[in-house]
Design an enzyme around this catalytic site. Structure first.
Site, short mmCIF file in Angstrom:
data_model
loop_
_atom_site.label_atom_id
_atom_site.label_comp_id
_atom_site.label_asym_id
_atom_site.label_seq_id
_atom_site.Cartn_x
_atom_site.Cartn_y
_atom_site.Cartn_z
N ILE B 213 0.76 -1.26 -0.13
CA ILE B 213 -0.16 -0.05 0.05
C ILE B 213 0.86 1.34 -0.04
O ILE B 213 0.61 2.30 -0.56
CB ILE B 213 -0.95 -0.10 1.12
CG1 ILE B 213 -2.03 -0.94 0.95
CG2 ILE B 213 -1.55 1.38 1.33
CD1 ILE B 213 -2.79 -0.79 -0.25
N CYS B 214 2.03 1.25 0.66
CA CYS B 214 2.69 2.43 0.66
C CYS B 214 3.39 2.75 -0.44
O CYS B 214 3.61 3.95 -0.89
CB CYS B 214 3.82 2.41 2.01
SG CYS B 214 5.04 1.09 1.60
N THR B 215 3.68 1.68 -1.32
CA THR B 215 4.18 2.03 -2.67
C THR B 215 3.07 2.70 -3.54
O THR B 215 3.47 3.74 -4.16
CB THR B 215 4.77 0.61 -3.25
OG1 THR B 215 5.83 0.39 -2.35
CG2 THR B 215 5.23 1.01 -4.87
#
Lengths: 560, 432
Positions: B213-215
């Site tokens: 998700i952070c990417t």
């Protein structure tokens, strides 16, 4: 149609501005699942194909089904026989209502329903008569599939295609298919065949063992010690590897690590560069560490291809791929690698860094492409063409990029003849299966195609002598055994028939030349896969003869 | 949805020599045929009058399987499929025509096969396999799966394994499973409780790419990241009350437009309509020829199992058509700790310092388990429950706690998840 901006919905307006490629049209939607494999270039090749299938039996229609669905240009079924009760029983594209009508016409009408954009033709002449009176008929096709014909007709057809071709390169590819019960055989006669895109699963080399100058420069400029922990955790693994290797080289006279111990040592020095021990970018770098000591080379298959006479002695009539290959051979004489393919794998880093790195690779690829174009220019001039004509020779910029992207996977097959051999060659021709059989018996592993191949040959011997299929009787088995013994002896075999051969002979006799729906479907699937590879020049097609053995649920390919 | 009653088929019209080809295999044994095989009328009658088989899926493989079974003489064929026909099916699903788009696959396929192969009875069910009870599955001699979903295969496999009663031989229903991707595919014969089962080989599946998700949220690098951003993060934000329908071209258009905008912002190239659709629908390339090979392999094995006219595949056939005609036939071995057909408990080594959340992550990553959003309990005490919301809230604080404070070394955890067609027992091994 005039339309003011106000009249559009916001969404429409955005779409027009935003998307260079809009929604796919109906054809693209229909073919979506295959376009993801062979793209529009492959599709165009299929759509211009004209395929001839000889005989309208179950294996023939099963094959054609798999070619009509993806949208070949047109097909013809050549078959003079009427639909029989047995045909209506084993063939999905014939119906019991059509008994007595032309098998070619009935099959074509049922196959054509599958795809409106494919043209189907029925030719109700006898293949014998066409071979006799109009052998040039066969030269007008892109590919011919001959199913369950007598060996004599197969041979005459193969001969007609060879003698009708002005050069080996122009030989119409022929696929010879035979089925019997749980067994099938797929053979080929092809002229020269070029694979332009093998769809290799090996990713292109980043050449990290010897980073190109701009990349080296970029890596050097990053001072790891000065980075805060966030930035440190986002240094891409490509950079980490380049730095680690440069340190190593400085301590080892510029040499790459060679022994296992040296490689481990380099890997350890990479680990030592960590701060915390759980940085994701370092995890990735360690997993990719092998790239530091894998020397960038020209793949041996490519190297062999570049020194082949078809490449070194091109003429102005050679297809564009040979110009490219000649240029490539000039290129690798100057450099010991292939032109860079600018495909960067994903890696843990920030967007900006990734884009920056990607641009470095692209710029380098562009530089190397210009060098390659110089080599191409030389190649063009060597055959006394002018560089200004490059577009019309199929050597434009777009084609150059396409070639470089696929260069490592380009293959040229020299071609293979099918069929009868001169009397003086008989021993040699029987020797190949004998050698294959010996290898099989020694390894004791599956698949074991040589025995089944031999059974097909003996069944053909039987047919030639008796004008009928062998039956599962003592007498016919005995005859088959005699043919097998003779063939093995010709090939230098001493001793009893091995059990694998008697088993295969027994199955061939049991089958009585039957065309079983499931065997037909499986064989038709394999033949269509290979046909698509021949037509699109994508993926690597069969070299040799494939044997399907559904008793043991195996397929095996013999190298001849 | 439901059982669709079709007009009762006419008495089987047949004709002389109809099975002339297939009969060659049923009149005489071959050298490899089991000595118990008796060729002739009895085996033909069994196949053509008494056999009853179930086909799961009427798509790419299903169309081929139904056709093959009908031509081989299988008398009574049932087919289940919950899908309707889409235009992108027409490049391979040859029982459907453009006029059929939008109609149920099972029904159209059944009608077509019955009209082309007179006398064959095909009974369609337009719905889910999970709708049917064990007693339904008990009526068949064997089950052939032509599915594109791992979850449905796991369910069918677990159901058939659970049905085996060692005292009732007929309770063992062979499951023949096929699958394809591009030029590749596999076919296998599963004899529940005897050979390796589908669950035993779960770790052979390719690991699906999951983008963190952070990417997606912060550091997109690939066009795929932008597409995931549009579908996973933006869509629910902009349309909190509208579920994304990946079959709706308007929805794909919206994703494509927004993914393109984001890509341009980040100077990322390569967002196309086709890629957008491919990513959000997880599209797997599919062609008629590969389906033909795999379906025919499945049906050859069904025919051999039903008639015993040749030895069966033991137990895995793998086709790789990208480089020549290459296939590999081998015996896949049972896994003693298989949660479906094995008896041994699965060990899960964990660190004492790990939080419960870390354990759940590790569990989700295990390729041999493939539990999505698992709920965990130990000795009847809930550790973490994904649903209902009030229990999720109540157990959420445990996620932060260290394992050493929640469980003892050697404790057996019960794991449930939507993707698991069974309750899984895990033995936790606490390590320093």
């Amino acid at each position: 149609m005039a339309q003011t901006a106000e009249a559009k919905t916001i969404e429409e307006a955005t779409v027009t501005i935003v998307s260079p490629q809009g929604r796919p049209d109906e054809k693209t939607r229909r073919y979506d699942r295959q376009l993801r494999l062979w793209a529009s270039s492959g599709q165009a090749a299929l759509e211009s194909a004209r395929i001839l299938v000889i005989s309208g039996g179950a294996t023939s229609t099963s094959t054609l089904k798999n070619l009509v669905l993806p949208g070949i240009g047109e097909f013809t079924i050549l078959d003079h026989l009427p639909v029989t009760y047995a045909d209506a029983g084993n063939n999905f594209f014939l119906h019991v209502n059509g008994i007595g009508k032309s098998r070619a016409e009935e099959a074509v009408s049922h196959l054509a329903e599958l795809n409106d954009s494919v043209k189907g033709k029925a030719d109700t002449r006898d293949v014998n008569a066409v071979l006799e009176n109009e052998p040039e008929f066969f030269l007008s096709f892109t590919l011919i599939i001959a199913v369950n014909l007598s060996p004599e007709i197969e041979d005459r057809l193969a001969q007609a295609l060879r003698s009708g071709a002005s050069t080996p390169r122009d030989t119409v590819p022929l696929m010879i298919v035979r089925t019997a019960g749980f067994y099938a055989m797929i053979g080929t006669q092809i002229g020269e065949h070029t694979v332009v895109d093998a769809h290799s699963e090996t990713p292109p080399s980043l050449r990290l063992d010897n980073a190109f100058p701009a990349l080296l420069e970029y890596a050097r400029a990053i001072d790891l010690d000065s980075l805060d922990s966030t930035d440190f955790g986002h240094v891409p693994w490509v950079v980490l590897l380049v730095k680690a290797l440069e340190n190593w080289k400085q301590k080892h006279d510029g040499q790459l690590p060679k022994s296992y111990a040296e490689k481990q040592e380099l890997k350890k020095s990479l680990e030592k560069m960590r701060r915390r021990g759980d940085e994701e970018n370092f995890d990735e770098a360690v997993a990719q560490a092998y790239r530091m000591w894998t020397p960038t080379v020209v793949p041996s298959e490519t190297r062999a291809l570049l020194s082949d006479p078809s490449v070194t002695t091109i003429t102005s009539s050679s297809p564009s791929i040979f110009y490219f290959l000649l240029a490539l051979s000039h290129f690798v004489q100057q450099h010991s690698y292939l032109p860079l393919v600018p495909t960067l794998p994903d890696m843990h880093t920030t967007t900006d860094t990734y884009v920056e790195l990607q641009n470095l690779f692209r710029a380098q690829a562009d530089r190397e492409m210009l060098v390659f174009e110089d080599c191409l220019k030389r190649a063009v001039e060597e055959v006394h063409e002018t560089w200004e004509e490059r577009e019309s020779l199929g050597l434009g910029r777009a084609e150059v990029k396409e070639f470089i992207r696929n260069a490592a996977g380009v293959r040229v097959f020299k071609g293979k003849k099918w069929g009868s051999v001169e009397p003086s060659e008989i021993e040699a021709s029987d020797q190949k299966p004998v050698t294959a059989l010996q290898n099989e018996l020694e390894s004791g592993m599956l698949p074991a195609p040589a025995a089944v191949y031999l059974a097909f040959l003996c069944s053909a011997d039987f047919y030639s002598a008796h004008a009928r299929q062998p039956q599962p009787t003592e007498a016919d088995n005995q005859l088959l055994t005699t043919y097998a013994t003779q063939r093995l002896a010709n090939g230098g075999w001493n001793g009893e028939l091995p059990e694998t051969v008697t088993t295969a002979l027994g199955e061939i006799a049991r089958a009585q030349g039957s065309d079983i729906p499931t065997t037909a479907a499986l064989t038709g699937g394999l033949v269509a896969q290979e046909a698509i590879k021949f037509l699109t020049r994508q993926y690597v097609p069969i070299e040799g003869t494939c044997i399907v053995d559904l008793i043991r649920s195996t397929t095996g390919t013999l190298p001849f | 949805m439901g059982d669709i009653s079709l007009p009762a088929p006419l008495p089987p019209p047949t004709w002389p020599n109809r099975f002339q080809h297939v009969d060659t295999l049923l009149d005489h044994p071959g050298p490899s045929t089991d000595p118990d095989f008796v060729g002739g009328e009895a085996v033909k009658r069994f196949l053509r009058e008494d056999s009853k088989v179930l086909v799961i899926g009427a798509g790419g493989l299903g169309c081929e399987i139904l056709t093959n079974l009908a031509l081989m003489g299988f008398a009574d064929i049932h087919v289940i499929d919950m899908d309707t026909i889409d235009i992108s099916n027409l490049n391979r699903q040859f029982l459907f025509r453009p006029k059929d788009v939008g109609k149920p696959k099972a029904i159209i396929a059944a009608e077509f096969v019955m009209s082309r192969v007179p006398g064959t009875k095909v009974t369609p069910y337009f719905g889910k396999i999970q709708d049917k009870p064990e007693s339904y599955y008990m009526q068949f001699n064997l089950v052939i799966c032509g599915l594109d979903s791992v979850e449905a295969r796991r369910w069918m496999n677990a159901t058939l394994v659970a049905m085996v009663d060692p005292d009732v031989p007929e309770s063992l229903k062979p499951m023949i499973d096929g699958g394809t991707e591009g030029f590749k595919g596999q076919a296998r014969v599963i004899l529940p409780s005897i050979t390796s089962c589908y669950e035993c080989s779960l770790d052979m599946l390719n690991k699906q790419t999951v983008f963190p998700i952070c990417t997606i949220a912060n550091t997109p690098r690939l066009p795929e990241h932008c597409i995931e951003w549009a579908s996973v993060l933006e869509w629910p934000k902009v349309f909190p009350d509208k579920k994304l329908d990946t079959d709706d071209p308007e929805h794909i258009q919206w994703l494509f437009t927004h993914a393109s905008t984001r890509a341009r912002e980040f100077k990322i190239e390569g967002v196309t309509w086709s890629l957008t659709q491919g990513v959000v629908k997880n599209i797997i390339p599919a062609i008629a020829s590969t389906n033909a090979v795999i379906a025919a392999s499945c049906c050859t094995e069904a025919f051999k199992l039903m008639t015993n006219c040749a030895p069966r595949l033991d137990n895995y056939f793998m086709l790789i058509g990208t480089e020549g005609v290459y296939s590999y036939t081998f015996q896949h071995e049972r896994r003693p700790e298989c949660p479906v057909c094995g008896g041994e408990t699965i060990d899960m080594p964990v660190k004492k310092e790990w939080t419960l959340e870390r354990l759940i992550e590790a569990l989700e990553e295990r390729q041999d388990i493939q539990a999505k959003k698992p709920s965990l309990s130990v000795n009847g005490r809930s550790l973490y429950l994904q649903a209902p919301p009030q229990l999720e809230r109540a157990t959420r604080p445990n996620l932060e706690k260290k394992l050493v404070d929640l469980v003892n070394d050697g404790d057996e955890l019960t794991v449930t998840a939507g993707s698991l067609p069974f309750n899984l027992t895990l033995r936790v091994l606490l390590k320093d």
